[in-house]
Scaffold this motif. Structure first.
Motif, PDB file in Angstrom:
ATOM      1  N   THR A  22      29.531  31.394  53.304  1.00  0.00           N
ATOM      2  CA  THR A  22      29.851  32.330  52.222  1.00  0.00           C
ATOM      3  C   THR A  22      29.055  33.625  52.300  1.00  0.00           C
ATOM      4  OG1 THR A  22      28.170  31.376  50.787  1.00  0.00           O
ATOM      5  CG2 THR A  22      30.404  30.458  50.613  1.00  0.00           C
ATOM      6  N   ARG A  23      29.595  34.612  51.602  1.00  0.00           N
ATOM      7  CA  ARG A  23      28.904  35.878  51.382  1.00  0.00           C
ATOM      8  C   ARG A  23      28.169  35.801  50.039  1.00  0.00           C
ATOM      9  NH1 ARG A  23      30.659  39.657  54.948  1.00  0.00           N
ATOM     10  NH2 ARG A  23      32.714  39.342  55.858  1.00  0.00           N
ATOM     11  N   SER A  58      29.721  35.814  45.975  1.00  0.00           N
ATOM     12  CA  SER A  58      31.126  35.416  45.958  1.00  0.00           C
ATOM     13  C   SER A  58      31.391  34.451  44.802  1.00  0.00           C
ATOM     14  CB  SER A  58      31.511  34.786  47.294  1.00  0.00           C
ATOM     15  OG  SER A  58      30.614  33.739  47.639  1.00  0.00           O
ATOM     16  N   ALA A  71      45.365  37.625  40.114  1.00  0.00           N
ATOM     17  CA  ALA A  71      43.953  37.762  39.761  1.00  0.00           C
ATOM     18  C   ALA A  71      43.624  37.260  38.356  1.00  0.00           C
ATOM     19  CB  ALA A  71      43.525  39.221  39.900  1.00  0.00           C
ATOM     20  N   PHE A 120      34.780  33.243  41.644  1.00  0.00           N
ATOM     21  CA  PHE A 120      35.995  33.480  40.872  1.00  0.00           C
ATOM     22  C   PHE A 120      35.634  33.188  39.419  1.00  0.00           C
ATOM     23  CE2 PHE A 120      37.796  32.197  45.019  1.00  0.00           C
ATOM     24  CZ  PHE A 120      38.604  33.297  45.267  1.00  0.00           C
ATOM     25  N   HIS A 159      35.929  33.135  48.445  1.00  0.00           N
ATOM     26  CA  HIS A 159      36.640  32.957  49.712  1.00  0.00           C
ATOM     27  C   HIS A 159      37.668  31.837  49.566  1.00  0.00           C
ATOM     28  CE1 HIS A 159      33.214  35.265  50.872  1.00  0.00           C
ATOM     29  NE2 HIS A 159      32.393  34.253  50.654  1.00  0.00           N
ATOM     30  N   ASN A 209      39.696  37.383  50.570  1.00  0.00           N
ATOM     31  CA  ASN A 209      38.259  37.672  50.673  1.00  0.00           C
ATOM     32  C   ASN A 209      37.618  36.869  51.807  1.00  0.00           C
ATOM     33  OD1 ASN A 209      38.536  39.211  48.240  1.00  0.00           O
ATOM     34  ND2 ASN A 209      38.406  37.291  47.108  1.00  0.00           N
ATOM     35  N   HIS A 245      34.724  38.323  38.420  1.00  0.00           N
ATOM     36  CA  HIS A 245      34.540  38.173  39.864  1.00  0.00           C
ATOM     37  C   HIS A 245      35.841  37.634  40.445  1.00  0.00           C
ATOM     38  CE1 HIS A 245      30.247  38.922  40.360  1.00  0.00           C
ATOM     39  NE2 HIS A 245      30.083  38.336  39.194  1.00  0.00           N
ATOM     40  N   ASP A 246      36.321  38.301  41.454  1.00  0.00           N
ATOM     41  CA  ASP A 246      37.525  37.869  42.145  1.00  0.00           C
ATOM     42  C   ASP A 246      37.302  38.032  43.649  1.00  0.00           C
ATOM     43  OD1 ASP A 246      40.190  36.844  42.065  1.00  0.00           O
ATOM     44  OD2 ASP A 246      40.957  38.853  42.500  1.00  0.00           O
ATOM     45  N   ASP A 247      36.111  37.620  44.075  1.00  0.00           N
ATOM     46  CA  ASP A 247      35.711  37.833  45.463  1.00  0.00           C
ATOM     47  C   ASP A 247      35.271  36.552  46.173  1.00  0.00           C
ATOM     48  OD1 ASP A 247      33.384  37.500  44.034  1.00  0.00           O
ATOM     49  OD2 ASP A 247      32.575  39.472  44.483  1.00  0.00           O
ATOM     50  N   CYS A 277      32.364  29.380  47.299  1.00  0.00           N
ATOM     51  CA  CYS A 277      31.667  30.525  46.724  1.00  0.00           C
ATOM     52  C   CYS A 277      30.179  30.207  46.613  1.00  0.00           C
ATOM     53  CB  CYS A 277      32.150  30.813  45.307  1.00  0.00           C
ATOM     54  SG  CYS A 277      33.905  31.056  45.079  1.00  0.00           S
TER      55      CYS A 277
END
Length: 189
Positions: free
Chosen positions: A26-27, A30, A81, A32, A46, A10, A42-44, A165
């Protein structure tokens, strides 16, 4: 260890080398996390990951201000994941917290306040031996603190490295100052 040796899970909004460091932005959204209490997955987040075989350790050092709730950075150990460990600093209850999330299908979460670590360089170390990952952390040259001892399948093909994140906003900036690998810790204490 060179930053270029890792692969992004990611990719973040922005990444740039800054001298010997790596500045990551970060986005929005984001993270985990898997299910527990919140009901979402959530698995997005970085993460810059490299192989993490048994008998090795990874250390990540970083500096960030963590201005917003749930802003976080540290080390991610990932088998897949549904099986991973993240450890580092996360903003919660109005202050930076040293903590870890261990996930085997569902996530758990543990925290301890470290407001005196705000804006200072933090190092998180994960050490893999047998069926265990030992997590330690320190700020500056202080002694290591034991954070967590967590189970990880000894046969798992795991990867580890720096992560960050920002679940509630975009634009958290983390300056990762060091990434190092070596042998696993010889003992728990």
């Amino acid at each position: 260890m060179p930053w270029a040796d890792g692969r992004w899970l990611n990719p973040p909004a922005d990444v740039r080398e800054d001298g010997t460091g790596l500045v990551v932005t970060t986005r929005e959204g984001s993270d985990f996390w898997r299910t527990t209490s919140y009901g979402f997955v959530h698995d997005d987040g970085h993460a810059l990951l490299s192989p993490f075989p048994p008998g090795t350790a990874v250390e990540v050092s970083f500096v960030a201000d963590f201005p917003e709730l749930y802003d976080q950075a540290g080390v991610l150990v990932r088998a897949d994941a549904e099986n991973w460990i993240k450890a580092g600093i996360e903003r919660s209850d109005g202050a930076p917290q040293l903590g870890a999330v261990v996930t085997h299908g569902t996530s758990d979460w543990s925290l301890a306040p470290v407001p005196e670590w705000t804006g200072r360089e933090v190092t998180v170390r994960v050490s893999r031996a047998g069926d265990a990952v030992t997590v330690r952390a320190r700020c500056g040259g202080e002694p290591w603190r034991m954070v967590r001892l967590a189970w990880l399948d000894p046969a798992a093909d795991a990867h580890a490295g720096p992560f960050c994140c920002s679940p509630l906003h975009d634009g958290l900036r983390v300056r990762f100052t060091r990434l190092a690998t070596g042998p696993a810790d010889a003992s728990l204490h």
